[in-house]
Scaffold this active site. Structure first.
Site, PDB file in Angstrom:
ATOM      1  N   ARG A 156       0.834  -1.205   0.000  1.00  0.00           N
ATOM      2  CA  ARG A 156       0.000   0.000   0.000  1.00  0.00           C
ATOM      3  C   ARG A 156       0.864   1.249   0.000  1.00  0.00           C
ATOM      4  NH1 ARG A 156      -4.423   0.419   4.594  1.00  0.00           N
ATOM      5  NH2 ARG A 156      -2.616   1.038   5.827  1.00  0.00           N
ATOM      6  N   LYS A 206      -2.474   6.689   1.056  1.00  0.00           N
ATOM      7  CA  LYS A 206      -2.323   7.145   2.445  1.00  0.00           C
ATOM      8  C   LYS A 206      -1.393   8.364   2.447  1.00  0.00           C
ATOM      9  CE  LYS A 206      -1.997   5.006   7.016  1.00  0.00           C
ATOM     10  NZ  LYS A 206      -3.244   5.485   7.588  1.00  0.00           N
ATOM     11  N   GLU A 209     -15.812   6.275   4.535  1.00  0.00           N
ATOM     12  CA  GLU A 209     -14.888   6.038   5.659  1.00  0.00           C
ATOM     13  C   GLU A 209     -15.543   6.443   6.980  1.00  0.00           C
ATOM     14  OE1 GLU A 209     -11.600   5.021   5.603  1.00  0.00           O
ATOM     15  OE2 GLU A 209     -10.842   5.486   3.601  1.00  0.00           O
TER      16      GLU A 209
HETATM   17  C1  LIG Z   1      -8.478   6.819   6.181  1.00  0.00           C
HETATM   18  C2  LIG Z   1      -8.218   5.474   6.735  1.00  0.00           C
HETATM   19  N1  LIG Z   1      -9.087   4.484   6.486  1.00  0.00           N
HETATM   20  C3  LIG Z   1      -8.887   3.242   6.958  1.00  0.00           C
HETATM   21  C4  LIG Z   1      -7.781   2.925   7.722  1.00  0.00           C
HETATM   22  C5  LIG Z   1      -7.572   1.532   8.222  1.00  0.00           C
HETATM   23  O1  LIG Z   1      -6.570   0.899   7.488  1.00  0.00           O
HETATM   24  P1  LIG Z   1      -5.724  -0.282   8.129  1.00  0.00           P
HETATM   25  O2  LIG Z   1      -6.699  -1.334   8.499  1.00  0.00           O
HETATM   26  O3  LIG Z   1      -4.827  -0.744   7.028  1.00  0.00           O
HETATM   27  O4  LIG Z   1      -5.014   0.277   9.286  1.00  0.00           O
HETATM   28  C6  LIG Z   1      -6.847   3.914   8.015  1.00  0.00           C
HETATM   29  C7  LIG Z   1      -5.651   3.612   8.816  1.00  0.00           C
HETATM   30  O5  LIG Z   1      -4.619   3.269   8.258  1.00  0.00           O
HETATM   31  C8  LIG Z   1      -7.053   5.215   7.513  1.00  0.00           C
HETATM   32  O6  LIG Z   1      -6.180   6.187   7.770  1.00  0.00           O
END
Ligand SMILES: Cc1ncc(COP(=O)(O)O)c(C=O)c1O
Length: 341
Positions: free
Chosen positions: A83, A185, A221
């Site tokens: 990612r 991200k 989200e």
């Molecule tokens: C905007 C957002 N959505 C979802 C997630 C959850 O992702 P993950 O399960 O990979 O931590 C995160 C955290 O990383 C995030 O910043």
């Protein structure tokens, strides 16, 4: 343990604590250097770095978990590496080889072993890898040099005294545009979320829900976490959209629901006007693991799912299985666990 760090593990929050070592690697003239651990937690960069002006930076978040036998393990770090590289590609930064990323994480955990919380406290060592564009550059173009860094902080369990549901409201603002950077991200998405987050918390909500930026009809989200709902006929549903961050926890839960709990699962549109289809709902992510959603306020009406005070039974089962896998108490699917040796 190599040293005694005198931390009250049961009362850790999610705050910065300076640990002993971090990993830094620099990219110049088309390649990454070998990278090394350093005790210095300050970076010295040009005032003209693209990370400072044009948001050319991205990051990751993953955790190291201490097992019952005292060994330490990482949960799906290859997924974070992939990612991170997708984020890098989106904003024209050089990718990090997956093995280099995992090796950096392992080096940081080993060097800070004393900060990995004991098994049973629910606390973990949170790793924060990031890439920033640096060097002298004034025009809007990619940086001439980059830094890849991984630091770590011990963090507490998200839930103090059990899994307590929290409420969210629906934001009028978007965190990312259609065809924008929502699936990456990158820091800009988080800068855009600070104000809506503040509006939500001032009204007493834990955070806000973002709807799809094109039509404002579908859930995307839940703050900095993904959404899931359990339908009345027991299906695990989570939204599908190109502007959602592909949560590693969410994809793990899709797998767990289908293969461990034998549920039907689906990634599809979740309409904000159709919350009645769910008997339970939750937010999922590395930091929160799973946060049960008590209710969602939309157009001045609070829609309550299972309960505002109690976690629902399916959410609890999902949580116990995921948490068990992460801490080594439940057998993990092939390739999910990387031991820190
Ligand atoms: C905007 C957002 N959505 C979802 C997630 C959850 O992702 P993950 O399960 O990979 O931590 C995160 C955290 O990383 C995030 O910043």
């Amino acid at each position: 343990m190599s040293k005694n760090v005198n931390i009250d593990w049961s009362n850790l929050g999610f705050n910065y604590i300076k640990t002993d070592f971090r990993y830094v690697s620099r990219w110049k003239d088309g390649k990454w250097d070998e990278g090394k651990l350093t005790e210095d937690n300050k970076l010295s960069i040009s005032e003209a770095s693209t990370a400072l002006h044009y948001g050319q930076q991205c990051f990751e978040g993953l955790k190291a978990y201490r097992r019952k036998d005292g060994e330490i393990q990482l949960f799906r770090p290859d997924q974070n590496a992939r990612r991170l590289n997708d984020s890098c590609k989106r904003i024209l930064m050089p990718e990090i080889p997956v093995e280099k990323f995992i090796d950096a994480c392992i080096q940081v955990v080993k060097a800070n072993e004393a900060y990995v919380p004991p098994h049973g406290t629910g606390a973990t060592l949170y790793l924060r890898p990031f890439v920033i564009g640096v060097g002298d550059n004034v025009g809007v173009k990619p940086a001439p040099e980059y830094i890849f860094c991984v630091f770590c902080v011990p963090v507490g369990p998200y839930f103090k005294g059990g899994m307590t549901p929290v409420n969210f409201n629906v934001s009028e603002y978007d965190r990312a545009a259609p065809y924008g950077t929502g699936a990456a991200k990158v820091g800009g998405n988080y800068a855009a979320s600070l104000y809506p987050h503040e509006l939500a918390t001032k009204k007493g909500f834990a955070d806000c829900i973002y709807l799809d930026p094109a039509t404002h009809t579908k859930i995307e989200e839940v703050g900095a976490a993904n959404f899931f709902g359990i339908t009345k006929d027991n299906k695990f549903i989570t939204p599908k959209s190109p502007s959602i961050l592909p949560s590693i926890t969410k994809y793990s839960l899709l797998y767990i629901a289908e293969n461990y709990l034998k549920m039907e699962v689906e990634e599809r549109d979740v309409l904000i006007d159709n919350l009645d289809e769910f008997k339970e709902a939750g937010a999922c992510g590395t930091a929160a693991v799973i946060t049960p959603i008590g209710g969602i306020e939309y157009k001045n009406k609070l829609h309550v799912f299972h309960s505002e005070t109690e976690v629902g039974p399916v959410t609890k089962k999902l949580y116990d299985t995921l948490y068990g896998i992460q801490f080594g108490d439940v057998d993990a699917p092939e390739g999910w666990i990387v031991e820190v040796k």
